[in-house]
Scaffold this active site. Structure first.
Site, short mmCIF file in Angstrom:
data_model
loop_
_atom_site.label_atom_id
_atom_site.label_comp_id
_atom_site.label_asym_id
_atom_site.label_seq_id
_atom_site.Cartn_x
_atom_site.Cartn_y
_atom_site.Cartn_z
N GLU A 52 36.74 43.64 61.30
CA GLU A 52 36.03 44.71 60.60
C GLU A 52 35.53 45.75 61.59
OE1 GLU A 52 32.62 46.94 58.90
OE2 GLU A 52 32.58 45.60 60.61
N ASP A 93 27.62 41.88 54.39
CA ASP A 93 27.78 42.45 55.73
C ASP A 93 26.63 43.40 56.03
OD1 ASP A 93 28.74 43.19 58.20
OD2 ASP A 93 30.23 44.59 57.42
N HIS A 134 24.89 45.61 66.44
CA HIS A 134 25.82 45.94 67.55
C HIS A 134 25.15 45.89 68.92
CE1 HIS A 134 28.61 48.44 64.66
NE2 HIS A 134 28.40 47.21 64.23
#
Lengths: 462, 462
Positions: free
Chosen positions: A325, A353, A423
């Protein structure tokens, strides 16, 4: 054991005039199971602490495929299999270095290369910096950009209650910033991390050079929010300061990887498929416990909960752990490609998600009739404080999926803390709360159950 | 600046047929202010990291009084003052030690003395252990308790969605466990920490010997949940193992302390008082960032937000930072005592004492008419995802408050993580998320505003 048998009887006895009351009871059982006898937290601990970061093409991503497949095989589903998909293989290389060079003072700042970025020359890049609030500012600057490092410094807007809205309004700087600056002759770009708080973690993420010729690619990196504040402040005092950065990332040849799939075949409409999933890959800076380890183990838990009550779905319920993804969505695209080849009819897809936080509701991508139908389930979720049933995006992995009538839904957890970790190197297992994770899984199982029981609204012409 | 003036005009122009729309705008401004220009996080950082734990009677509690008073004085309120209150002064003394003595194997386990417990003898206590699920089990045991350490090991129920419910159903073991075991001749008690997860933090909290004669007091401590699991498991294998613990806590003479009070005097009904508050004291094991540093700074922020728009309330709005909620509630009782002496009429009290997490709603302690009236404000909070308006407890500090008609409300934040930190050494500043804290403050300011604008429902006889 007695409880299990009782519930099964209820579930198999069909929905009569007591339907609502049975649904309430069953949903209560799903939440009880999740909160008292779950596996998702243990699965996530293994994914995060034993396997670790799972960037597409990495050895650990391959391990995660094998681990989750093996775990699904313990659930006594009707099928568990892998679906081949070629994925990009970008590697970060050595840890990046960067500093502000203000007269003779060097101040080190935390950066990280953006996914799919090229490296700097081995000795790094040193150049003057031009700060902008976004891509739109570039046009007016014209020639001034040439030979410079463009510094994108538009912060996420703290005013939005749902933080994904602020992310959506900012992420073009990260995704397309290098491409646009390169066109004007910039030598590199630095983007403020997509993070609502001030800290020292640079946040990576994907970027794309689009159709730019390869020789025009320039290196691009994210800087921590504290670093961005410092750089901006320093530029005010000395607009001709220089910035140095060095990174050695590169894109290697594509690698064979897999989507991991398990299913319970439908008893009444095996040809109608309902998907529940998250993505197995993560960025490389941390374990990706929230993004999207949480979604993976919640999807597995949702199907495990249904299975634990020996639930026999009307439709086929399929858990899909998508690969890639983060930097390509190749898994989602491949899944759609194969579904089309096999002429599969998907009626419903649910993705998690958005982190493993307390579930607040659902983000629903459907036509009016189906939106209303899903919103009609609100009362079932009231006891679990799941309130927000709004139109919105389902999820990146289920985005490519098409079918005649298809309802896509994203689990909507509390979003306040998500971009603290997203991230970045702190997206680790200790940022996960077991109960919050479990509540999300129960919420997913409950919606799957309701949609399976009640179907979706087909267009009048069908 | 322009924004401030506009809002002031709106606020002062009275509520006409555009009332709802003005209220919506004003509430939006409160949230904007909190999310973009707050002080609460900075205040809490100082309280937590510079002052630290604030147990009643401690030097740091005294510092917190001075600090918060000084900060309130910067807000240009109509009054800021201290209210004297004598508080208990219990001190923990040396760090406690405890181990399981199983044959010749000693296994150290983490414990902490409960508030107001007596010390063990200097050499500690060693005794056999009798495990129970609660006070009710004691009666049947009778003489078997004599000379033993009673180990209360009923865990918090994970099934409840609102975790305070599970706390309420467990805390009697901690509060009255020692008293009840002492009556049967136990030499000490150990209670499983009030914590929904398994970890190594013992959670303290208050306990009371009630009307037991002093010579019958026995030492009592909490054990971490992991420690409790281990002890229970060990007892299954060897029911005659022994437990050792040593603590040197003591109760010193009462100390003069203070509630910290600031107010904006009402323009229309200065005699009608609305309170917003939290408690300034904390347990001594950590900084009490959630319990209740968060509530203190949110209450200060709520009044700061209103003041920053130059809001002129109809009623008197008073921020009260109560002393000694944790082990005596003397601040709350003193506040009520003085209010009664001064014949003050309180119409509304809002407390934040459930952690600085994302606000989910309000817990409302009011008659039917006022419950409905507060629930009537739900739509105003919908854009901020504050949904849950249920009957419930207002807060310990506002509990003693009485008035002819008085609406008490507790801010209800997300409760999933609260008992991970409650009364334990990890209730520190890094467990606080800035946005979640700010959203709570804005939610409080908004309810204060709505209640001030619209009043409360008085009984028909008035």
């Amino acid at each position: 054991m007695k409880k299990t048998i009782l519930l099964t009887v209820v579930l198999l006895s069909g929905l009569t005039s007591f339907a609502q009351s049975n649904d309430e009871k069953n949903i209560k059982s799903f939440y009880r199971k999740a909160l008292t006898d779950s596996k998702c937290y243990m699965w996530l601990e293994y994914l995060s602490n034993d396997i670790g970061s799972r960037l597409s093409g990495s050895e650990s991503a391959a391990k995660a495929v094998q681990y989750t497949k093996a775990q699904l095989e313990t659930l006594d589903l009707d099928k568990v299999y892998l679906q081949e998909v070629m994925v990009p293989h970008w590697v970060r290389g050595e840890k990046e270095t960067a500093y502000i060079l203000d007269n003779k003072t060097k101040t080190v700042v935390p950066i990280c290369a953006l996914g799919s970025s090229v490296a700097t020359p081995k000795t790094g890049i040193t150049a003057e910096v031009i700060e902008v609030k976004g891509i739109a500012d570039l046009a007016a600057l014209g020639d001034k950009v040439k030979g410079k490092i463009v510094f994108y410094n538009r912060p996420m807007d703290p005013e939005n209650i749902e933080t994904f809205k602020s992310y959506g309004a900012c992420v073009d700087q990260r995704y397309a910033g290098a491409k646009e600056a390169a066109k004007l002759g910039a030598v590199g770009t630095i983007v403020r991390s997509m993070n609502l708080r001030l800290d020292d973690f640079p946040h990576t993420g994907n970027q794309s050079y689009g159709d730019l010729p390869k020789e025009q690619y320039i290196p691009t990196a994210a800087i921590s929010t504290n670093g961005a504040e410092l750089l901006s402040e320093s530029l005010k005092n000395n607009p001709s300061l220089k910035f140095y950065f060095k990174q050695s990332c590169e894109t290697l040849p594509d690698v064979l990887s897999y989507n991991v799939i398990g299913e319970i075949t439908g008893k009444e409409h095996p040809e109608d498929i309902m998907v529940v999933g998250g993505h197995l890959d993560s960025w490389d800076l941390a374990d990706g416990s929230h993004d999207d380890g949480a979604g993976v183990v919640q999807s597995m838990e949702a199907i495990r909960i249904l299975k634990s009550f020996n639930y026999k779905p009307k439709n086929t319920i399929r858990v899909v752990l998508f690969m890639n993804e983060e930097n390509g969505t190749r898994g989602g695209k491949k899944y759609e490609e194969v579904a089309k080849q096999n002429k599969e009819n998907h009626i419903f897809a649910l993705e998690s998600d958005s982190g493993g936080f307390t579930p607040r509701g659902f983000s629903i991508d459907a036509d009016d009739a189906n939106l209303k139908k899903i919103q009609g389930y609100k009362d079932f979720f009231e006891p679990y404080m799941v309130h927000s049933f709004t139109m919105g995006h389902g999820g990146s992995d289920i985005d490519p999926l098409t079918s005649k009538t298809l309802v896509k839904v994203g689990l909507k957890p509390d979003s306040q803390r998500y971009f603290d970790y997203h991230h970045a190197a702190n997206d680790k297992f200790d940022a996960i709360n077991k109960r919050e994770l479990e509540l999300g899984a129960a919420t997913m199982a409950s919606l799957l159950y309701l949609v399976d029981q009640n179907g979706i609204v087909l267009p009048a012409s069908n």
